[in-house]
Write a protein that holds these residues in place. Structure first.
Motif, mmCIF file in Angstrom:
data_model
loop_
_atom_site.group_PDB
_atom_site.id
_atom_site.type_symbol
_atom_site.label_atom_id
_atom_site.label_comp_id
_atom_site.label_asym_id
_atom_site.label_seq_id
_atom_site.Cartn_x
_atom_site.Cartn_y
_atom_site.Cartn_z
ATOM 1 N N MET A 138 -1.619 1.802 12.305
ATOM 2 C CA MET A 138 -2.084 1.430 10.962
ATOM 3 C C MET A 138 -3.606 1.372 10.906
ATOM 4 S SD MET A 138 0.768 -1.405 9.892
ATOM 5 C CE MET A 138 2.519 -1.067 10.180
ATOM 6 N N ALA A 139 -4.120 1.467 9.684
ATOM 7 C CA ALA A 139 -5.559 1.423 9.455
ATOM 8 C C ALA A 139 -5.880 0.333 8.440
ATOM 9 C CB ALA A 139 -6.072 2.777 8.957
ATOM 10 N N HIS A 140 -7.088 -0.177 8.514
ATOM 11 C CA HIS A 140 -7.520 -1.215 7.577
ATOM 12 C C HIS A 140 -7.564 -0.646 6.160
ATOM 13 C CE1 HIS A 140 -10.008 -4.366 5.745
ATOM 14 N NE2 HIS A 140 -9.631 -5.134 6.760
ATOM 15 N N ALA B 155 0.834 -1.201 0.000
ATOM 16 C CA ALA B 155 0.000 0.000 0.000
ATOM 17 C C ALA B 155 0.864 1.244 0.000
ATOM 18 C CB ALA B 155 -0.906 0.005 1.249
ATOM 19 N N GLU B 156 0.297 2.334 -0.441
ATOM 20 C CA GLU B 156 1.008 3.607 -0.483
ATOM 21 C C GLU B 156 0.606 4.424 0.738
ATOM 22 O OE1 GLU B 156 0.325 3.859 -5.216
ATOM 23 O OE2 GLU B 156 0.965 5.687 -4.244
ATOM 24 N N PRO B 157 1.448 4.493 1.764
ATOM 25 C CA PRO B 157 1.089 5.155 3.010
ATOM 26 C C PRO B 157 0.636 6.583 2.827
ATOM 27 C CG PRO B 157 3.134 3.917 3.250
ATOM 28 C CD PRO B 157 2.796 3.920 1.798
ATOM 29 N N ALA B 158 1.199 7.279 1.852
ATOM 30 C CA ALA B 158 0.887 8.700 1.689
ATOM 31 C C ALA B 158 -0.566 8.924 1.280
ATOM 32 C CB ALA B 158 1.809 9.317 0.643
ATOM 33 N N LYS B 159 -1.249 7.873 0.796
ATOM 34 C CA LYS B 159 -2.620 8.038 0.330
ATOM 35 C C LYS B 159 -3.639 7.451 1.301
ATOM 36 C CE LYS B 159 -1.403 8.123 -4.590
ATOM 37 N NZ LYS B 159 -1.636 7.527 -5.921
ATOM 38 N N LEU B 160 -3.181 6.841 2.391
ATOM 39 C CA LEU B 160 -4.082 6.182 3.321
ATOM 40 C C LEU B 160 -4.259 7.043 4.564
ATOM 41 C CD1 LEU B 160 -5.642 3.497 3.536
ATOM 42 C CD2 LEU B 160 -3.742 2.603 4.875
ATOM 43 N N ARG B 161 -5.486 7.464 4.838
ATOM 44 C CA ARG B 161 -5.756 8.306 5.993
ATOM 45 C C ARG B 161 -7.202 8.118 6.418
ATOM 46 N NH1 ARG B 161 -4.576 14.224 4.065
ATOM 47 N NH2 ARG B 161 -2.715 13.162 3.293
ATOM 48 N N ALA C 187 -2.353 -1.006 6.881
ATOM 49 C CA ALA C 187 -1.200 -0.305 6.291
ATOM 50 C C ALA C 187 -0.945 0.985 7.048
ATOM 51 C CB ALA C 187 -1.469 -0.017 4.817
ATOM 52 N N PRO C 188 0.283 1.537 6.954
ATOM 53 C CA PRO C 188 0.597 2.815 7.606
ATOM 54 C C PRO C 188 -0.283 3.937 7.076
ATOM 55 C CG PRO C 188 2.609 1.688 6.937
ATOM 56 C CD PRO C 188 1.461 0.947 6.298
ATOM 57 N N THR C 189 -0.433 4.977 7.878
ATOM 58 C CA THR C 189 -1.282 6.112 7.508
ATOM 59 C C THR C 189 -0.505 7.407 7.589
ATOM 60 O OG1 THR C 189 -2.001 6.399 9.795
ATOM 61 C CG2 THR C 189 -3.344 4.947 8.418
ATOM 62 N N THR C 190 -1.118 8.452 7.034
ATOM 63 C CA THR C 190 -0.568 9.809 7.138
ATOM 64 C C THR C 190 -1.528 10.674 7.930
ATOM 65 O OG1 THR C 190 -1.575 10.454 5.045
ATOM 66 C CG2 THR C 190 0.690 9.648 4.965
ATOM 67 N N LYS C 191 -1.046 11.816 8.399
ATOM 68 C CA LYS C 191 -1.871 12.730 9.172
ATOM 69 C C LYS C 191 -2.913 13.377 8.280
ATOM 70 C CE LYS C 191 1.845 13.709 12.415
ATOM 71 N NZ LYS C 191 2.748 14.723 12.991
ATOM 72 N N ASN C 192 -4.111 13.531 8.846
ATOM 73 C CA ASN C 192 -5.225 14.111 8.107
ATOM 74 C C ASN C 192 -5.478 15.514 8.641
ATOM 75 O OD1 ASN C 192 -7.335 14.353 6.362
ATOM 76 N ND2 ASN C 192 -8.750 13.111 7.550
ATOM 77 N N HIS D 122 -11.619 -0.573 5.136
ATOM 78 C CA HIS D 122 -12.562 0.127 6.014
ATOM 79 C C HIS D 122 -12.021 1.457 6.523
ATOM 80 C CE1 HIS D 122 -14.682 -3.566 5.710
ATOM 81 N NE2 HIS D 122 -13.911 -4.249 6.544
ATOM 82 N N LEU D 123 -10.702 1.675 6.422
ATOM 83 C CA LEU D 123 -10.060 2.908 6.892
ATOM 84 C C LEU D 123 -10.395 3.204 8.355
ATOM 85 C CD1 LEU D 123 -10.414 5.223 3.749
ATOM 86 C CD2 LEU D 123 -8.485 3.791 4.430
ATOM 87 N N THR D 124 -10.340 2.174 9.185
ATOM 88 C CA THR D 124 -10.521 2.303 10.631
ATOM 89 C C THR D 124 -9.237 1.845 11.323
ATOM 90 O OG1 THR D 124 -11.435 0.063 10.766
ATOM 91 C CG2 THR D 124 -13.000 1.887 10.506
ATOM 92 N N PRO D 125 -8.905 2.430 12.481
ATOM 93 C CA PRO D 125 -7.686 2.017 13.207
ATOM 94 C C PRO D 125 -7.904 0.699 13.944
ATOM 95 C CG PRO D 125 -8.806 3.730 14.430
ATOM 96 C CD PRO D 125 -9.583 3.556 13.149
ATOM 97 N N SER D 126 -8.114 -0.376 13.198
ATOM 98 C CA SER D 126 -8.501 -1.656 13.793
ATOM 99 C C SER D 126 -7.465 -2.242 14.756
ATOM 100 C CB SER D 126 -8.852 -2.665 12.689
ATOM 101 O OG SER D 126 -7.820 -2.760 11.740
#
Length: 482
Positions: A340-342, A14-20, A475-480, A345-349
Motif C-alpha cells: 500500500m501507499a500513503h 479509497a479507490e485502488p484503481a486510481k492510486l499509483r 491504500a492499495p495501489t495499481t501497477k504503473n 504522499h503516494l509513497t510506499p510508507s
C-alpha cells in the motif's frame, strides 16, 4: 474545497484503481540514483580488503577494473530485461515472470529479510564511523555504542524522508551524489599532486609482487570490490517511476557505470600513491587517513564529504530497496499492507517502515566486512538466476517486443561469472556462513507452501492489516506500467 470533499476520508474508502506511484524520475535523477547508490561506503572502506585478499596493489587495481567491466555487462543485461518486463521489482519480478512463484518467493525472502536491510545497515555503520571519526583524532577504533546509535539515527531520519516525499528523497540523492563526486575528485586531485611532486609511493613499487593465485581469495576480493559497485541494477527496481522508461533506463546505465568505474580506479591509485601498504591495511577510515596526510588543516573536509556520500547511499538503498518489498507484497508474496501507499504522499510508507525496522535489527551485531561477504554471496546467486531469465527469454521468446537487445555472449559471460563467484569461495575457502545462507533460503519453503501455495491467511493478519491501514493512512495501489 471541492477537492477535499471528493477525497476519500479513510484508506478503506479509497479507490485502488486510481492510486499509483508517480513517474518523477528523469535521466538526471536516474543517473544520480545509480551513481548515488554505487558511490558510498564501498570505495571508502573496501580498498584495504581488496588489497589484503589480492596481496599486491597491481592485482588490486585489476580487480577494480574487472569489477567495473562486470557491472557494466550486468547492467546491459538488466537493461534488456527492463524493456521486456516493464514492472518495478528488478530481479524478483524478472524471476517471477520467467520461472514462476516458488523461485521468486525464495529470492524475495532472502532479499527483504537479509540482503537489503544488511546493505543499509553496512552503509549506515560506515556513515556513523566517518561522522564520529573527527571527534576521536588519533584513535584506531571508535566507541561501538556511539557508532551504532548514529547509524540507527541515520536510518530513522531517512525513513521519515522517504515516507514523506519522492521528490525530497530524490533531491537528497542528487545533492549527496554531487558531494560524493566532489569527494572523489578531491582524493584524485591529491594523488595527482603527489605524483607531480615526483613521489610514486612505496605501495606502487613492484606493483604485482605477491599477487595471490588462490581462487577463493580472488573471489573474496571480487566480493569486496563488487560491493562498491552494488547499485548498478537499482534502476530496474523503480522502472514504474521512470519517465520514458525504455530510453531512460539504458542511457542512465551507459552514463553512470563507466563514470563510476573510472573514478574508482583513480581513487585507488591516489590511496596507493599517498599511503603505505600498512597504512592502507590498518586504517579504520581510509579516506580520513588519506586526508590527514595530504590536506592538513583542511582534513575535516574528507569525513564531511564521505559522511554525505554514505548518507546518500543509504537514502538510495531505501528508495530502491523498499520498492522490492512493495512489489512483492503487491504480487502476494508479502503481507498485503506492504503493497500500500500513503493516500496523500503516494509513497510506499509501510514497505519503507518494514525495511527500516529490519535494518535497525541488523545493526546490533553488524560488522562491515562480514556483512559485505555475506550479502555478496547471496546477491550473486540472485544475479545468476536473473541472467538465466534473460537467456531463457532470448532462446524461447525471441519474438517478444523489446526496444533494446544485448548480444547473447554478454549474458553467457555474466552467468559464468556468477557461477564462479558463488562456487569459488565454497570450494577454496568454505565457511559456515555459506551453509547458513543455504539453510535460511530453504527455510522459506516452510512459509511458501502453507501461505502462498495453499493460500492460508491467518485471521489476526487480516485484522492487523485493516488497523494498520487506518493508522498509517495507506491504500492499495495499481501497477504503473505503460
Amino acid at each position: 474545497m471541492k477537492e477535499e470533499e471528493e477525497r476519500p476520508p479513510f484508506p478503506r474508502d479509497a479507490e485502488p484503481a486510481k492510486l499509483r506511484l508517480r513517474r518523477e524520475l528523469g535521466l538526471a535523477s536516474a543517473v544520480s540514483l545509480i551513481a548515488g547508490c554505487m558511490i558510498g561506503a564501498g570505495i571508502f572502506m573496501n580498498p584495504q580488503h581488496v588489497l589484503y585478499q589480492m596481496g599486491s596493489p597491481g592485482g588490486s587495481l585489476l580487480i577494480w577494473a574487472a569489477c567495473g567491466i562486470l557491472a557494466t555487462l550486468g547492467a546491459l543485461c538488466y537493461a534488456e530485461l527492463g524493456t521486456l518486463i516493464t514492472e518495478s521489482g528488478g530481479d524478483y519480478i524478472y524471476i517471477l515472470r520467467t520461472f514462476g512463484s516458488l523461485p521468486a518467493f525464495l529470492v524475495i525472502y532472502v532479499s527483504i529479510l537479509l540482503v537489503r536491510p544488511a546493505a543499509i545497515a553496512a552503509m549506515s555503520l560506515t556513515f556513523a564511523e566517518y561522522v564520529a571519526a573527527p571527534f576521536y583524532p588519533g584513535c584506531t577504533s571508535l566507541p561501538e555504542v556511539l557508532v551504532k546509535c548514529v547509524a540507527s539515527a541515520c536510518i530513522m531520519i531517512l525513513t521519515l524522508v522517504n515516507c514523506r516525499s519522492v521528490r525530497l528523497a530524490t533531491g537528497i540523492t542528487n545533492l549527496c551524489t554531487l558531494a560524493k563526486v566532489l569527494a572523489l575528485l578531491v582524493i584524485i586531485g591529491g594523488g595527482l599532486w603527489v605524483l607531480v611532486q615526483g613521489h610514486m609511493g612505496e605501495t606502487l613499487q613492484n606493483a604485482f609482487a605477491g599477487t595471490t593465485q588462490q581462487l577463493g581469495s580472488i573471489s573474496i576480493a571480487f566480493y569486496q570490490g563488487l560491493w562498491s559497485f552494488n547499485g548498478w541494477n537499482n534502476l530496474n527496481l523503480v522502472t514504474e517511476e521512470l519517465r520514458n522508461a525504455d530510453k531512460t533506463l539504458v542511457r542512465a546505465l551507459v552514463i553512470s557505470i563507466p563514470l563510476v568505474t573510472g573514478l574508482y580506479i583513480l581513487v585507488n591509485l591516489s590511496y596507493m600513491v599517498v599511503m603505505s601498504p600498512s597504512d592502507i591495511r590498518d586504517s579504520s577510515a581510509l579516506a580520513v587517513t588519506w586526508g590527514n596526510q595530504i590536506l592538513g588543516d583542511w582534513a575535516w573536509l574528507v569525513p564531511v564529504s564521505v559522511a554525505l556520500s554514505t548518507f546518500g547511499s543509504v537514502n538510495g538503498a531505501f528508495f530502491s530497496g523498499s520498492r522490492v518489498c512493495y512489489v512483492a507484497a503487491r504480487e502476494g508474496h508479502m503481507p498485503g499492507i506492504l503493497s500500500m501507499a500513503h493516500i496523500q504522499h503516494l509513497t510506499p510508507s509501510p514497505a519503507l517502515t518494514f525495511t527500516s525496522v529490519v535494518a535497525l535489527i541488523m545493526i546490533i551485531p553488524g560488522n562491515f566486512s562480514s556483512i559485505v561477504n555475506f550479502c555478496s554471496f547471496i546477491l550473486w546467486m540472485i544475479h545468476g538466476t536473473t541472467i538465466s531469465c534473460l537467456l531463457y527469454l532470448k532462446v524461447k521468446k525471441k519474438d517478444l517486443p523489446r526496444s533494446y537487445k544485448v548480444p547473447i555472449v554478454i549474458p553467457v559471460i555474466m552467468l559464468l561469472a556468477s557461477i564462479y563467484l558463488v562456487l569459488a569461495p565454497i570450494i577454496d575457502q568454505p565457511q559456515m556462513e555459506f551453509l547458513y545462507v543455504f539453510l535460511f533460503t530453504l527455510s522459506g519453503l516452510v512459509l511458501y507452501f502453507p501461505i502462498i501455495y495453499f493460500g492460508y491467511q491467518p485471521q489476526f493478519l487480516q485484522e492487523a492489516t485493516v488497523q494498520l491501514q487506518l493508522f498509517l493512512e495507506v491504500a492499495p495501489t495499481t501497477k504503473n506500467v505503460d
